[in-house]
Write a protein that holds these residues in place. Structure first.
Motif, PDB file in Angstrom:
ATOM      1  N   ASN A 241       0.932  -1.247   9.305  1.00 16.01           N
ATOM      2  CA  ASN A 241       2.150  -0.592   8.855  1.00 16.01           C
ATOM      3  C   ASN A 241       3.347  -1.477   9.157  1.00 16.01           C
ATOM      4  O   ASN A 241       3.301  -2.312  10.069  1.00 16.01           O
ATOM      5  N   ALA A 242       4.380  -1.304   8.377  1.00 16.72           N
ATOM      6  CA  ALA A 242       5.595  -2.084   8.588  1.00 16.72           C
ATOM      7  C   ALA A 242       6.796  -1.224   8.260  1.00 16.72           C
ATOM      8  O   ALA A 242       6.758  -0.385   7.362  1.00 16.72           O
ATOM      9  N   VAL A 243       7.866  -1.418   9.019  1.00 11.95           N
ATOM     10  CA  VAL A 243       9.154  -0.848   8.634  1.00 11.95           C
ATOM     11  C   VAL A 243       9.932  -1.961   7.966  1.00 11.95           C
ATOM     12  O   VAL A 243      10.152  -3.021   8.547  1.00 11.95           O
ATOM     13  N   ARG A 244      10.261  -1.735   6.683  1.00 14.00           N
ATOM     14  CA  ARG A 244      10.920  -2.756   5.889  1.00 14.00           C
ATOM     15  C   ARG A 244      12.191  -2.163   5.306  1.00 14.00           C
ATOM     16  O   ARG A 244      12.241  -0.981   4.978  1.00 14.00           O
ATOM     17  N   ASP A 245      13.203  -2.979   5.210  1.00 12.80           N
ATOM     18  CA  ASP A 245      14.445  -2.529   4.585  1.00 12.80           C
ATOM     19  C   ASP A 245      14.340  -2.815   3.096  1.00 12.80           C
ATOM     20  O   ASP A 245      14.251  -3.974   2.692  1.00 12.80           O
TER      21      ASP A 245
ATOM     22  N   ARG B 186      15.596   1.482   5.416  1.00 11.73           N
ATOM     23  CA  ARG B 186      14.346   1.357   6.169  1.00 11.73           C
ATOM     24  C   ARG B 186      13.273   2.288   5.610  1.00 11.73           C
ATOM     25  O   ARG B 186      13.538   3.463   5.356  1.00 11.73           O
ATOM     26  N   PHE B 187      12.073   1.739   5.500  1.00 16.45           N
ATOM     27  CA  PHE B 187      10.976   2.502   4.899  1.00 16.45           C
ATOM     28  C   PHE B 187       9.693   2.074   5.603  1.00 16.45           C
ATOM     29  O   PHE B 187       9.414   0.883   5.727  1.00 16.45           O
ATOM     30  N   ALA B 188       8.974   3.071   6.094  1.00 15.56           N
ATOM     31  CA  ALA B 188       7.694   2.764   6.730  1.00 15.56           C
ATOM     32  C   ALA B 188       6.628   2.657   5.646  1.00 15.56           C
ATOM     33  O   ALA B 188       6.421   3.598   4.880  1.00 15.56           O
ATOM     34  N   GLU B 189       5.980   1.506   5.581  1.00 14.94           N
ATOM     35  CA  GLU B 189       5.057   1.214   4.488  1.00 14.94           C
ATOM     36  C   GLU B 189       3.710   0.756   5.024  1.00 14.94           C
ATOM     37  O   GLU B 189       3.610   0.270   6.147  1.00 14.94           O
ATOM     38  N   ARG B 190       2.712   0.867   4.152  1.00 16.48           N
ATOM     39  CA  ARG B 190       1.397   0.313   4.471  1.00 16.48           C
ATOM     40  C   ARG B 190       1.264  -1.038   3.765  1.00 16.48           C
ATOM     41  O   ARG B 190       1.656  -1.186   2.617  1.00 16.48           O
TER      42      ARG B 190
ATOM     43  N   ALA C 280      16.464  -2.640   0.864  1.00 11.89           N
ATOM     44  CA  ALA C 280      17.644  -3.262   0.261  1.00 11.89           C
ATOM     45  C   ALA C 280      17.693  -4.757   0.562  1.00 11.89           C
ATOM     46  O   ALA C 280      18.119  -5.553  -0.267  1.00 11.89           O
ATOM     47  N   THR C 281      17.241  -5.146   1.754  1.00 11.20           N
ATOM     48  CA  THR C 281      17.308  -6.566   2.137  1.00 11.20           C
ATOM     49  C   THR C 281      15.939  -7.229   2.123  1.00 11.20           C
ATOM     50  O   THR C 281      15.856  -8.448   2.257  1.00 11.20           O
ATOM     51  N   TYR C 282      14.881  -6.444   1.973  1.00 12.26           N
ATOM     52  CA  TYR C 282      13.483  -6.896   2.026  1.00 12.26           C
ATOM     53  C   TYR C 282      13.068  -7.322   3.437  1.00 12.26           C
ATOM     54  O   TYR C 282      11.966  -7.815   3.639  1.00 12.26           O
ATOM     55  N   ARG C 283      13.937  -7.187   4.400  1.00 12.50           N
ATOM     56  CA  ARG C 283      13.615  -7.675   5.733  1.00 12.50           C
ATOM     57  C   ARG C 283      12.596  -6.756   6.411  1.00 12.50           C
ATOM     58  O   ARG C 283      12.749  -5.540   6.411  1.00 12.50           O
ATOM     59  N   PHE C 284      11.556  -7.369   6.974  1.00 11.40           N
ATOM     60  CA  PHE C 284      10.594  -6.608   7.775  1.00 11.40           C
ATOM     61  C   PHE C 284      11.171  -6.459   9.171  1.00 11.40           C
ATOM     62  O   PHE C 284      11.437  -7.444   9.843  1.00 11.40           O
ATOM     63  N   GLU C 285      11.359  -5.228   9.598  1.00  9.61           N
ATOM     64  CA  GLU C 285      11.983  -5.024  10.893  1.00  9.61           C
ATOM     65  C   GLU C 285      10.962  -4.768  11.976  1.00  9.61           C
ATOM     66  O   GLU C 285      11.250  -4.973  13.152  1.00  9.61           O
ATOM     67  N   SER C 286       9.766  -4.343  11.588  1.00  8.80           N
ATOM     68  CA  SER C 286       8.749  -4.083  12.595  1.00  8.80           C
ATOM     69  C   SER C 286       7.387  -4.002  11.896  1.00  8.80           C
ATOM     70  O   SER C 286       7.305  -3.506  10.777  1.00  8.80           O
ATOM     71  N   VAL C 287       6.365  -4.536  12.534  1.00  8.82           N
ATOM     72  CA  VAL C 287       5.004  -4.306  12.044  1.00  8.82           C
ATOM     73  C   VAL C 287       4.203  -3.690  13.182  1.00  8.82           C
ATOM     74  O   VAL C 287       4.450  -3.983  14.355  1.00  8.82           O
ATOM     75  N   TYR C 288       3.267  -2.794  12.831  1.00  3.28           N
ATOM     76  CA  TYR C 288       2.509  -2.102  13.877  1.00  3.28           C
ATOM     77  C   TYR C 288       1.174  -1.644  13.307  1.00  3.28           C
ATOM     78  O   TYR C 288       0.963  -1.618  12.095  1.00  3.28           O
ATOM     79  N   HIS C 289       0.279  -1.287  14.233  1.00  2.00           N
ATOM     80  CA  HIS C 289      -1.069  -0.909  13.833  1.00  2.00           C
ATOM     81  C   HIS C 289      -1.056   0.462  13.145  1.00  2.00           C
ATOM     82  O   HIS C 289      -0.200   1.289  13.436  1.00  2.00           O
ATOM     83  N   PRO C 290      -2.041   0.699  12.272  1.00  2.00           N
ATOM     84  CA  PRO C 290      -2.037   1.964  11.511  1.00  2.00           C
ATOM     85  C   PRO C 290      -2.096   3.207  12.400  1.00  2.00           C
ATOM     86  O   PRO C 290      -1.599   4.263  11.995  1.00  2.00           O
TER      87      PRO C 290
ATOM     88  N   GLY D  42       0.786  -1.229   0.000  1.00  2.00           N
ATOM     89  CA  GLY D  42       0.000   0.000   0.000  1.00  2.00           C
ATOM     90  C   GLY D  42       0.816   1.276   0.000  1.00  2.00           C
ATOM     91  O   GLY D  42       0.295   2.347   0.306  1.00  2.00           O
ATOM     92  N   GLY D  43       2.109   1.175  -0.348  1.00  4.05           N
ATOM     93  CA  GLY D  43       2.897   2.403  -0.466  1.00  4.05           C
ATOM     94  C   GLY D  43       3.331   2.978   0.882  1.00  4.05           C
ATOM     95  O   GLY D  43       3.163   2.359   1.940  1.00  4.05           O
ATOM     96  N   GLN D  44       3.859   4.168   0.827  1.00  4.86           N
ATOM     97  CA  GLN D  44       4.445   4.804   2.008  1.00  4.86           C
ATOM     98  C   GLN D  44       3.398   5.019   3.102  1.00  4.86           C
ATOM     99  O   GLN D  44       2.274   5.448   2.818  1.00  4.86           O
TER     100      GLN D  44
END
Lengths: 92, 954
Positions: free
Chosen positions: A68-72, A52-56, A74-84, A20-22
């Motif tokens: 929402n998720a913070v994803r890298d 790192r990029f905060a995405e929907r 470059a590595t595609y790794r999800f570093e954190s997921v959280y509620h909108p 869902g983009g940024q």
């Protein structure tokens, strides 16, 4: 195929999700008060960082809920997921 | 053919079972447990095919999937190309022939079944050799959920091709007991004939299980022939073993030249002597075991040629016992032979250069240049590799999260070491998972490995020439000369060298040739091999048939089919269907002798003059409920929905934030806090998602819920001037007069106790009623409507007629007449855009300068002047020219035709089009190139039939 952690369902396969983009780009309080450039920034402009990029994301083929998720990017790794409604987490 | 090369006993074949097969038209026999390769070798046949480019004879060069050479095509029982003779398990009735590098796909569909299974495990162990079995036992005993997959027909790995002993008994006994123990653990999934061919993110591994291939024509048809296992593992242990590597020398491609370990496997596993007179060429100790074992089995070993200056003492003694001469400090420089190898040229090696060569007669030349650990899956997981000079091989250079490598895949080359390493890595995986207590099962005792000498790294023996018969990749006919050309052309990256020479691009993906190419390239460039590295290891590890990947998703099951409750009725009436998304919709109902054009003209005329009925059940339907339902719709539709009265219907348009139309449809207000939103058939899922996105991410404070009810409600528009008669007849309790039931209202009623909703909605301009009923009762209601319509000549019509009728009225189809760059104003729908609402999604974009441009493309009608041409949809519209010729390119484009039909009502073809400044051009003539001619067309308003709207009330 990556596993993505849905904050409501737990880890699920990536094909169940929809991008869902940024994140944290709020619909403007009063669009009529914006000039064309400001409005264009809301409609068309998004960040495109390497790292790192905060995405929907939406668990489209699961609970159908957005999160929402913070994803890298470059590595595609999800570093954190959280509620909108939660602020972007601080990741050391 | 006799089996003159079969040993009198031994091997893991069933000598009591004889299997007849045909190769290249010749009859052979083998035993259960043979591969096609072992059965051919048992009959003395080495030559399989000629090579792809040079036409040189080629044979069987290894015993399993690393064979670069022995490709065959199966003819019976079912044609299948590009299989390795070494991996085809023999079955009765097999017919095959050798392939010169390229196969032929079957010209009949594959009737076998293929499927897929999912597995979720704590530990996946790839490879059931000594290391893999030790790892699996360790994990299983701790209670972990374990999957063990192995590509061979039975467990054991390298033990199957050796005479190793464990705890004083044949190693096979320990393997058998390990398999029995694993089978007793309820949480262990143990799959043989299953190749883990790809490792992906987060412990996801794809494995191909060959379930009935080995049964040939006797395979039960109801069982899936192959199965793709989709395994998600928290920890992966790669115990995939190692591939022996050849040494490159001149004419190293003749049949009868084979990897030493391969010959040993043919002997111990299949009871086959690969020749009668052997020369063994090695750079390491491992090939001595092959020499000694073959000599013990009756093969005359003419010489062991060891490139190292000194031969290992233990093996020198073993060779001396058997009268095998050992020539240390020597190399094979070339071979002789007509087809099969007849002699090896052996020369002493001095300062890295071979001296004068002496031919030694042989019909079997065994080669060992060391071992390449099978790091494929580790490398696919993006693990980096390092070159280990002592071992002469690339090894894993790092520890990865969740992917560990054990046994000879990690460079451990002795049996006791592999067992211990498997146990260690299995325990480490458990520790990472914190599953159970890391158990340390007792391991069987292996015989002490004899003290030996380290291997020598030798990629090639210089041939004194250009290297054009020194083959690196046998399957690609690629030689040292090709590598020299690549280096000479300035290529430095192995990825480039691979693509320049094609080395490593064949069926085997460079299992024997890849590291050789790196080594020789490094030599040619004068740099260390660590600097060249390897090419990237990509899935699949071994070839996988597309049929297996497709599984059951073929033919009718390729994509889900959605049908309405009335589908069978449409089929019985002879409807021609079209796919609308996943829906099967009747397109038209041809009568005898009618083509589509005739049927559609008839359906259109019948509907406009009498009454027609359409199955509109595929329309998207969203139930919107909650105190803030009207607020949400006001924000998402361009027009006002909160002012809609309960019992009424309103047409609405939705736009994206960019102001472009994304969908349209009608909205029924069912209650103060409840609406039924209708979307296009194709937009149903998208619009529900769109609404959910806003509710969840922007306006979570709104008290509103959304649910799709598309499949719950069937929808039947009854259309035409006689529709009131039909509806009145079926629903006698409803006052269908225009006064009591006006346009854009809905009424609830019942039919035989079944709730039915009627709505005065028209997508044709005619008097029309949409009938909504639960899909359970839809067919009965449909049949009642058709029955009641019979006196009026009710005509079922399909999507094509629906499209013509709506286009005659200028009603756009979102996605056909629009393309994501079209605003409501472009469609002539400024009337559907509220000026009262302070904001709605898309509103702010309407005032952007680009959306104010009078030259925007606008929806208009087109009438071909010749009254005959049906303009192809998608045709370009070009600037008018007095001389009737196209201007010089680039021809100025005005727009394009979006919808085009022949109209019964107008008696001529017409079209809708998006045209620059279109509304200002009404009355003009523009041109549309059709084929080679320019067709003049008149620009009109978009509403061509009943522009006054006189018909909608009947």
């Amino acid at each position: 195929m990556q596993l993505i952690e849905c904050p409501w369902c737990g880890p699920r396969e990536e094909v169940e999700f929809h991008y869902g983009g940024q994140a944290h780009v709020a619909y403007p309080e009063d669009p009529a008060a914006l000039d064309d450039e400001q409005w264009a920034h809301y409609v068309f402009y998004r960040d495109n960082p390497k790292g790192r990029f905060a995405e929907r994301w939406s668990h489209a083929a699961g609970c159908r809920r957005w999160f929402n998720a913070v994803r890298d990017t470059a590595t595609y790794r999800f570093e954190s997921v959280y509620h909108p409604d939660q602020p972007k987490p601080v990741i050391p | 053919m006799s089996s003159s090369f079969r040993t009198p006993d031994g091997g893991r074949i069933d000598r009591s079972t004889t299997l007849e097969f045909v190769f290249d038209g010749q009859s052979y026999a083998g035993h259960a447990g043979d591969t096609l390769a072992s059965a051919l070798l048992a009959s003395g046949r080495h030559s399989i095919a000629t090579s792809v480019k040079l036409g040189r004879p080629r044979g069987i060069a290894a015993a399993w999937a690393e064979d670069p050479s022995g490709l065959v095509q199966i003819e019976e029982p079912f044609p299948e190309p590009m299989l390795l003779a070494t991996t085809v398990e023999l079955y009765d009735g097999l017919a095959a022939h050798g392939l010169p590098g390229q196969g032929r796909l079957a010209d009949v569909p594959d009737s076998a079944r293929y499927d897929a299974m999912h597995a979720h495990v704590d530990v996946l162990v790839v490879g059931a050799g000594p290391a893999g079995l030790a790892a699996a036992l360790t994990a299983a005993r701790a209670g972990a959920r374990v999957a063990l997959v192995d590509e061979q027909a039975e467990a054991g790995g390298a033990l199957l091709g050796s005479d190793d002993r464990l705890d004083g008994s044949p190693a096979a006994d320990w393997v058998a007991s390990a398999v029995v123990e694993l089978a007793a653990h309820p949480e262990v999934l143990h799959l043989q004939r299953t190749t883990a061919f790809g490792l992906y993110d987060d412990g996801f591994v794809l494995a191909l299980q060959r379930r009935t291939d080995h049964l040939g024509g006797a395979a039960p048809r109801h069982e899936a022939r192959q199965r793709v296992w989709r395994i998600r593992a928290r920890q992966i242990v790669v115990a995939a073993g190692a591939h022996e590597r050849p040494v490159v020398f001149a004419d190293n491609d003749r049949p009868g030249i084979m990897l030493a370990g391969g010959a040993r496997t043919f002997l111990h596993r299949y009871g086959v002597r690969a020749g009668s007179e052997a020369v063994v060429f090695t750079t390491n100790d491992s090939a001595y075991a092959a020499a000694v074992d073959l000599a013990d089995a009756g093969v005359r070993v003419a010489a062991v040629v060891d490139a190292r200056p000194e031969a290992p003492g233990h093996w020198l003694a073993a060779c001396a016992d058997r009268g095998i001469p050992v020539r240390s400090g020597s190399v094979v420089t070339g071979t002789d032979g007509d087809e099969r190898v007849a002699a090896a040229h052996v020369a002493p090696l001095a300062d890295g250069r071979p001296g004068d060569a002496e031919p030694i007669a042989c019909d079997l030349l065994l080669v060992s240049g060391g071992w390449n650990p099978a790091v494929h899956l580790f490398s696919q997981a993006r693990g980096t590799l390092r070159f280990d000079a002592a071992l002469g091989a690339f090894l894993p250079a790092e520890e990865l999260d969740g992917v560990a490598v054990a046994g000879s895949a990690a460079g451990v080359m002795d049996l006791a070491g592999c067992l211990a390493d498997g146990r260690r890595v299995g325990a480490a995986a458990l520790a990472a998972l914190a599953v159970g207590a890391p158990a340390e099962p007792a391991l069987p005792a292996a015989d002490d490995a004899p003290a030996g000498l380290g291997p020598m790294t030798l990629w090639r023996v210089p041939d004194g020439g250009d290297g054009s018969t020194s083959f690196v990749d046998l399957q690609r006919d690629a030689t040292v000369a090709d590598l020299a050309r690549a280096a000479g052309a300035g290529l430095r990256s192995m990825e480039h060298v691979k693509r320049f020479t094609t080395i490593g691009t064949a069926h085997d993906q460079g299992k024997t040739s890849g590291v050789l190419a790196s080594g020789i390239t490094a030599e040619l460039l004068g740099i260390p091999i660590q600097a060249t590295g390897t090419t990237t290891f990509r899935p699949p590890y071994t070839p996988v048939a597309f049929a297996a990947l497709a599984g059951r998703d073929r033919g009718r099951l390729f994509d889900p089919e959605r049908t309405t409750a009335v589908h069978d009725w449409h089929v019985a009436e002879g409807a021609v269907f079209e796919d609308v998304g996943q829906w099967k919709r009747p397109r038209y109902y041809p009568r005898a002798g009618e083509d589509m054009e005739a049927a559609v003209l008839r359906e259109c005329a019948a509907t406009r003059s009498g009454v027609g009925i359409l199955d509109g059940s595929t329309l998207g339907k969203i139930d919107v409920q909650g105190p803030d339902a009207a607020v949400l719709l006001d924000r998402l539709y361009t027009n006002l929905m909160s002012s809609l009265k309960v019992g009424s219907v309103r047409y609405g348009v939705m736009c994206g934030v960019d102001g472009m139309v994304i969908d349209d449809g009608t909205v029924l207000r069912l209650a103060e806090d409840r609406f039924l939103v209708l979307t296009t058939t194709g937009g149903a899922a998208k619009i529900l998602d769109w609404m959910e996105e806003w509710v969840q991410t922007e306006w979570p404070e709104l008290r509103v819920h959304l649910a799709s009810v598309t499949e719950q409600w069937s929808t039947f528009p009854v259309v035409g001037p006689r529709s009131r008669d039909v509806i009145g007849a079926v629903f006698g309790d409803v006052d269908v007069s225009n006064e009591a039931f006006p346009f854009m209202t809905w009424r609830d009623t019942t039919l035989g106790g079944v709730p039915v909703r009627l709505a005065r909605i028209s997508f044709s301009g005619e008097l029309a009623y949409e009938v909504y009923v639960s899909s359970w009762y839809a067919l009965a209601v449909w049949e009642r409507l058709v029955e009641a319509g019979r006196p009026h000549g009710i005509t079922p019509y399909g999507t094509e007629t629906m499209h013509v009728l709506r286009a005659e009225k200028g009603y756009p189809i979102i996605g056909q007449d629009t393309d994501g760059t079209v605003t409501p104003h472009d469609l002539g729908m400024a009337w559907a855009v509220s000026k009262k609402k302070p904001d709605f999604v898309g509103k702010r974009s309407f005032s952007r300068p680009a959306n104010q441009n009078p030259l925007r493309k606008q929806l208009v009608g087109l009438l071909p002047v010749d009254r005959e041409t049906v303009l192809p949809e998608g045709s370009q519209i070009v600037e008018f020219r007095d001389d009737g010729r196209l201007p010089a390119p680039p021809v100025p484009m005005l727009g394009h035709v979006t919808s085009s039909y022949r109209s019964a009502e107008l008696g001529r073809p017409f079209a809708l089009a998006l045209v620059k400044g279109g509304r200002a051009r009404i009355g003009d003539t523009v041109h549309v190139p059709v084929g080679g001619t320019l067709v003049p067309v008149e620009v009109t308003g978009s509403v061509l039939v009943d522009p006054e709207g006189a018909r909608r009330d009947g």
